[in-house]
Design an enzyme around this catalytic site. Structure first.
Site, mmCIF file in Angstrom:
data_model
loop_
_atom_site.group_PDB
_atom_site.id
_atom_site.type_symbol
_atom_site.label_atom_id
_atom_site.label_comp_id
_atom_site.label_asym_id
_atom_site.label_seq_id
_atom_site.Cartn_x
_atom_site.Cartn_y
_atom_site.Cartn_z
ATOM 1 C CD GLU A 108 -2.837 -1.272 2.378
ATOM 2 O OE1 GLU A 108 -2.505 -0.655 3.398
ATOM 3 O OE2 GLU A 108 -3.853 -1.982 2.322
ATOM 4 C CD GLU A 163 -3.962 -5.915 2.502
ATOM 5 O OE1 GLU A 163 -4.687 -5.176 3.187
ATOM 6 O OE2 GLU A 163 -2.730 -5.829 2.484
#
Lengths: 670, 670, 670
Positions: free
Chosen positions: C153, C310
């Site tokens: 991320e 995710e």
């Protein structure tokens, strides 16, 4: 008869902070005369006088203080002598900028206010102890000296410092606690997000980070902060004990709102537990409930009588809107503290300041002067306290305890929790207020304490528990005690690590429930329970394999799951009940456990608390929090009879309590 | 006939900020042509041109500015030449990082914006004065030069700096003010919280502290900040006066909202009082009331005609939601300023920016170009102003003054006050708006000023007063003046020290009241008065031993205490009356004092203001703030008669004012 | 048939983040067994393992990871191996404090969290690449290795750094972009506020300033920040490609909310587009709409299948109130992503953490253990995904594109805009949600992309456009496309400089309108349109000289001006229509353009999306977002017929979709 809390004061203490250094010496004689008029017996002198006691490093000016103490002594007033270390003078901070506190963002906070020091600063500590030593040597034999007042409201503004000095002290504290880094890495869970420490030198206070900080680190840092300030206190205390044996040492706690220090650990170190309390105008709780909580906690910390060191005659000045007290409230609020174990009532401060940051704070002697309603009430209160002298040293009846653990609350306050609405300390106060409204006086207790004296124990919010606590509470229930546990309790250990295998990990056996999943509610959303109760903030999904289901969720994300359960006398409440539902649940549970108010059938708004001497003499305080006159009558379980110490009137059966007023009934033996 | 405000401009000034350096030189001729079309007479040139005038230290490039001024002069347009010192170029700040401002948290603020300098920086001051000298020498004889425009909106973003340089300057300022530390300690009340200073070097600006800062220190720091910026202004001004005698010097104030500078002190130093005004979309007051306050204050500072240096043709860009102006509002808003004494109307800016932080700010020539409603209104306004030329130099009728003291407001803004809701400057604006709605034009006045010309004086919020002010106001009432004082006035001296012996300390004798205790109200709570008025925010307990009680509190914490009193013509209002109650009270008091609007029986939403020449010629401005046409008729006290300067139409008896429109009646002598 | 997205995984990927270093090695075998039970095919290993892989500089410990990979491989589970560079260990940050990020206020952010590094730090980059090289060399031939997972991320917490190192890197970036300072000064508009740069060394990141910062500087800094992080990614990727050819490289984006990176530029560099998505409890949009947007954007970035890297099985822990998922939602949400092109469903994380900042984040294996509803749903999902294997590699039908340009949004987010309410990215999501509710699947597209495949293109908020984009959109309409443009679009160029001559500058010709003035509305205020629509936030004054006026403002500040116009198939909407009005407008425009949902007459709350193989096989996903069973029937335009892959049931004509459930119809060829 018990020794007085403050040796040189007979009966109850009465007075306040006295800061003569803020006024021309010409006013001191008037102060003493007015204090005598008001019945003052004890004043706290010199709390912020460092800059006047030591105007330059090592240069001491005690002459003025000598004269102050002499003047007071001549007036028959005892002195609670402050060590004056709460606010180092500008010369100190200017010479030691490294002693200034630093916040988590790296922002240094400056002097020109108060408490502008890093709790771990050696320079501050040394300078403070030098001053204490000089004070102790000079005044240890002064006949006015009755009590030592160390510092002031520890941690009120500098509970945490993140500077390099604090970092080193934190590392020392951790090394003493964990000895090796593997243990620290394990209990902090540093395997998450690659935070493994391989050298003590790498460890820092939890300064601002890009996102959530390690919860174990944050929790231990808060423990360290409490300990760091406590070490400052004990250092001063030890020096005073050494140089001035026989004079008790205290510092003023703030039990009502302040939660930064582990007061259970602190209370063990105090000769006298002293407490400051101020009403919060924006608090949703009734003023009486606010006082009751603060006083009950102070008494519980003391394990007996304590001293209300500060409260206010009227408005304070540090809230957004500072509400005045109603006429008469000054007296009633003071006696509300006395009812709950305070052996006196002291105020901040004697004479309202003319300048500075608290000039708009009310005082015993207001800006207007003695020809004022407030001063007349101050004089009246002095008379009341004198007439109540015989209650000094007595205890307070209480059959129920509410568990409060500071580190558990700190753990719950770390960010990234399931819901920001699940405040821990507020919830404890809310359950306490529910009991207060029902006329039931509660103690607060540490979860690890001996609870055997209580008929019932409540744990509204006990997020983190160690194994010993689990054993303690399990044993308590096993020996016949009634226990009520609130939601999100027992879910982690003392290091904030989840107890695996189903929630509430520590208490699944005791309660017979097995929660799988938390379902926080959106803001303002409530759920209905099958027994008609209303829940908010929090619900849970799971089962009650070995418990009786008292109520289920009728709707919401956990619909059909158990909401309230009991396994014998171990109750579990999995949601935040609203006030009426909570009152109803606790009312039933406590009644079944044999917990009752001191007087049955109390009218709404009448507070009743009983103090009791070891020799059996009892005093029933009846406080009227309403605008209307009321009457209190004992029911079948007991007939009220005795004499009101405030007026000398004898009553039997029915006791009238005037609107806003107080009756203190010295009860006839049953 | 009075000399024109700006010597080389006959009649009223019209124009705006002109920033040719932001555009290709090819546009300049078009600019001049369009300015002529619009009737522009004066433009402000070069406000942010430093980086273009001096692209490197000591290297000046004036050629482009020569051409700009020549072009303007050829078009018959006068120039308000800026000294360009409000925004130092990057090369300067990069070379002098110590000149960047630092906030109270120690955070340095960087360039890449504007006003990024410490007001006490010697490097900035020297660089600025070098530029000013070069500008003055080069342009002092340019025929277009009509006015010097020093800097821009002083203090808008850098009113306070807390760096080490500022600290040293603050100490110098304090030393000059108090001479010895004992005095400083006394007036700051450093005896509270152990803040006694024993060496000048210990004193710092009030940087962030653990809790409340010393109020005296904060107050003096704000005085110092105003003075530090003023010293920058006077340094530029003195240089301009020396090098370029005869050309007046101004800088643009912001009277409407900005309260960081003591404009009374500033106004004394200005050759021409110039003001910037922008409507605040979220302000609860009507746009007309916002303009009236800003304009009345500008006029009061000037003591006569002044110059509206900036306002906007439409929306600004720096508010959260920037509202457009209604069609026609550009004209009406401009004339509303002129009605209240502005001898012109200037805008920010001539040509809407294509880039940068204000590209969405409206302008005289919008992004769309001259074929646009806004430019057409700009042209129309130019015609109006030309037709109003004869009013230049006239004054404004006003019989009432509202007291405004900046340091008093600063003192009241220090934290730890009884209520955060008791805003001082807002309350002054609220009382002014109440008068505006009643058609009454007010001056603002310094409390120490000669007030004898006024029939009534209002002091809505005058927290801090020195003894001379007490004497001034007492004398004013003694000589027959009517005075109305609002709550929480006179309670402290000029050092923010409480005046003891009962509130409102300075005025207990004058008002005949003795207040014992403040009772701020919770947010949103109101109280009822016995005369039907409504109070909010604030109530007080006390008595009126030597005053007539006009109204008491009917409920609330101060129930039964006096709320409104009068001792002769000295009125006291102890609560914040809501708008209708305030209007009713002031309406009655002012009528009794002989204060009346210029036209009786004004319809709602019609504003009437009269300008008056020393020779007796008068001009009645009638502004229609509604969406409907209206008619204004003089009542028995006077018959309207005259000629509308905008249209040339003559009226007698009844004057129609179109929806959203304006009439300026050159009145026939009575 | 298309090659699988992840070469070593046949069919769809299923699994999650697996962090074995957080658990005793004794649990690993149980993990593998439970993964097999759940049908897991791929796990991401080691995302935050740097401190465990390299516990000291240059000392690597790979043994544990060897054993983890071997264990997984033996269980038949492929590995997405992380490079572990998202969180440098304490030893690194302690040794390189200059590598810690600094915010715009100059506040350094510390380690003890994650992503605590400056993106421009050479020390960080070197250390990261050293680790990547060692990982690549060690595991390039491991049979479990299926995918490289670089970092995590990017930019989630350290998207911008303002330190000196970043300043130098920013200058280098600017120099490469603009080559000379004159160009930079021109495009940044430094003529405004005297910001002209005369040396590259003067340029800084846009640190805190006294007031608004230069918008061009802010915009370019955001471009630089995205590029600085992308350069870190490509450096890791290039090393992996070099050392480990044939194994694809990805990193996980966050398309749903995160707007700090220019994902169009990023997507070009990824071998596999992976995305993380979490529902926001407080988002006004339905969960299904939130998922659809994130998934559609991920697919659009990928230009085909992508991987949901995710999401969560239940509540997360980083929102204020973290809502649980309803039973069954875990499955439906997963399949909602698959419906929109994800070739798999992965979770954060496999096993719920016991400690650390995300211990309250849900997982595949919850704290309660495998005997739990969540784990049972995880097992069920595994079965579903196995049964859906044949859809891997298929595309998604979409006839409409919504334009999204990150730098345009960044430009609009600079302060001093006309209205703070005019959020750009939110508005794009709102238009997307309007389509989602209408059953229409949309792509997101870069404004410069080839749009010829779309029947309609929507530009809800396209503030800044370059000339090429104007040409692209004009060409699109010219070739028969339908285009709808929202307010405040095209008003500036790619440097945030106003396009002069009337708004919306870039599109005045295309749309045939000429707006003169913006009229933002006060908070909460709405306006009525003549066609019954409701607008809020924004209105405009102007004309439509070459367009048909579809609706005008009936009231408000722009009353009578055009609100909705069309010039042929180029539509303009000058206000923010409320949801119903927007749905109605878009519904009509899209229907006219031939855009229709995959199934006509869908019941409310039923989502229908069609995936399509290149060979013509199609799969109709029907997702029921309601609490009631529903039936879906094809209308005259097509008859539903096929077999539900999840259950094997064949349907024709009418397909029942159970409450909260999903049907995936392998459709019979028409």
């Amino acid at each position: 008869m018990a020794a007085p809390l403050v040796p040189r004061v007979t009966g109850l203490c009465y007075g306040g902070d006295y800061n003569p250094e803020q006024w021309p010496e010409s006013t001191w004689a008037q102060d003493a005369a007015l204090m005598r008029e008001a019945g003052v017996t004890l004043v706290t002198v010199g709390v912020f006088a460092w800059a006047w006691l030591e105007p330059a490093p090592g240069r001491y000016e005690f002459g003025w203080l000598d004269r102050v103490l002499d003047t007071l002594h001549e007036a028959g007033i005892a002195v609670d002598l402050a060590t004056a270390t709460a606010s180092p003078p500008p010369w100190f901070s200017h010479a030691h900028p490294e002693s200034l506190p630093v916040d988590s963002a790296g922002r240094r906070l400056w002097y020109g206010s108060r408490q502008a020091f890093c709790p771990s600063s050696p320079a501050y500590r040394d300078a403070a102890l030098r001053l204490v030593e000089r004070l102790a040597r000079r005044y240890r034999d002064h006949p006015a000296l009755a009590l030592w007042h160390v510092h002031n409201e520890y941690g009120c503004h500098n509970a945490a410092c993140y500077c390099e000095v604090s970092a080193a002290a934190f590392r020392d504290w951790l090394r003493a606690r964990y000895r090796d880094l593997d243990t620290l890495n394990e209990v902090w869970g540093t395997a998450f997000w690659s935070q493994r420490y391989t050298d003590w030198a790498q460890i820092l206070p939890p300064r601002d980070t890009p996102t959530f900080r390690n919860p174990g680190q944050v929790l231990d840092f808060r423990r360290f902060c409490s300990d760091a300030l406590l070490a400052l206190f004990t250092a001063e205390r030890d020096l005073l004990h050494e140089l001035c044996p026989g004079v008790p040492v205290t510092t003023n706690l703030m039990t009502g709102q302040f939660t930064e220090l582990d007061y259970w650990a602190w209370a063990r170190e105090l000769d006298v537990v002293a407490n400051d309390h101020y009403l919060i105008g924006a608090d949703a709780r009734e003023p009486g409930a606010q006082i009751a909580f603060a006083a009950d906690l102070a008494r519980s910390l003391a394990g007996g009588p304590w001293l209300l060191m500060e409260h206010s005659t009227g408005a304070v000045n540090w809230q957004p809107r500072n509400l005045a007290k109603a006429p008469g409230q000054l007296v009633r609020d003071s006696l509300a503290h006395v009812a709950r174990g305070s052996d006196g009532a002291m105020f901040f401060q004697w004479r309202a300041s003319r300048a500075g940051a608290e000039k708009w704070h009310s005082a015993m002697l207001p800006h207007t002067g003695p020809d004022s309603r407030i001063f007349r009430e101050v004089v009246a209160l002095g008379g009341h306290l004198r007439r109540l002298g015989e209650i000094a040293g007595s205890g307070v009846d209480s059959d129920v305890a509410i568990l409060l653990d500071y580190p558990s609350g700190w753990a719950q306050e770390t960010p990234a929790q399931p819901s920001v609405d699940l405040d821990c300390f507020d919830e404890i106060r809310r359950w306490h207020a529910a009991l207060w409204r029902a006329g039931i006086t509660a103690d607060l207790a540490h979860p690890g304490a001996d609870l055997s004296r209580y008929r019932a124990v409540l744990a509204p919010a006990l997020y983190a528990v160690d194994d010993a606590t689990v054993a303690n509470l399990t044993g308590y229930v096993g020996r016949g005690g009634t226990l009520v546990i609130g939601p999100f309790s027992g879910v982690v250990d003392e290091h904030d690590r989840v107890r695996l295998g189903g929630y509430p990990g520590a208490f699944t056996d005791l309660l017979g429930v097995r929660i799988e999943e938390f379902c926080p509610l959106p803001e303002g959303v409530t759920v209905q329970l099958t027994d008609g109760s209303i829940g908010h903030t929090w619900t849970e999904r799971g089962g009650a394999p070995r418990a009786e289901v008292v109520a289920r969720y009728a709707d919401g994300p956990a619909a059909h799951a158990p909401a309230v359960t009991r396994r014998g006398d171990a109750w579990y409440v999995g949601t935040r009940l609203d006030d009426p539902s909570l009152a109803r649940l606790l009312g039933g549970v406590l009644a079944a456990a044999g917990v009752a108010p001191p007087v049955a059938g109390l009218p709404a708004g009448i507070e009743a608390v009983r103090r009791r001497h070891a020799d059996g003499r009892t005093y029933l305080f009846l406080l009227n929090h309403t605008d209307a006159d009321a009457e209190v009558a004992g029911d079948g379980a007991g007939v009220l009879a005795g004499t009101d110490l405030l007026t000398g009137t004898a009553f039997a059966g029915v006791v009238p309590v005037p609107a806003g007023g107080v009756v203190v009934l010295a009860e006839e033996a049953a």
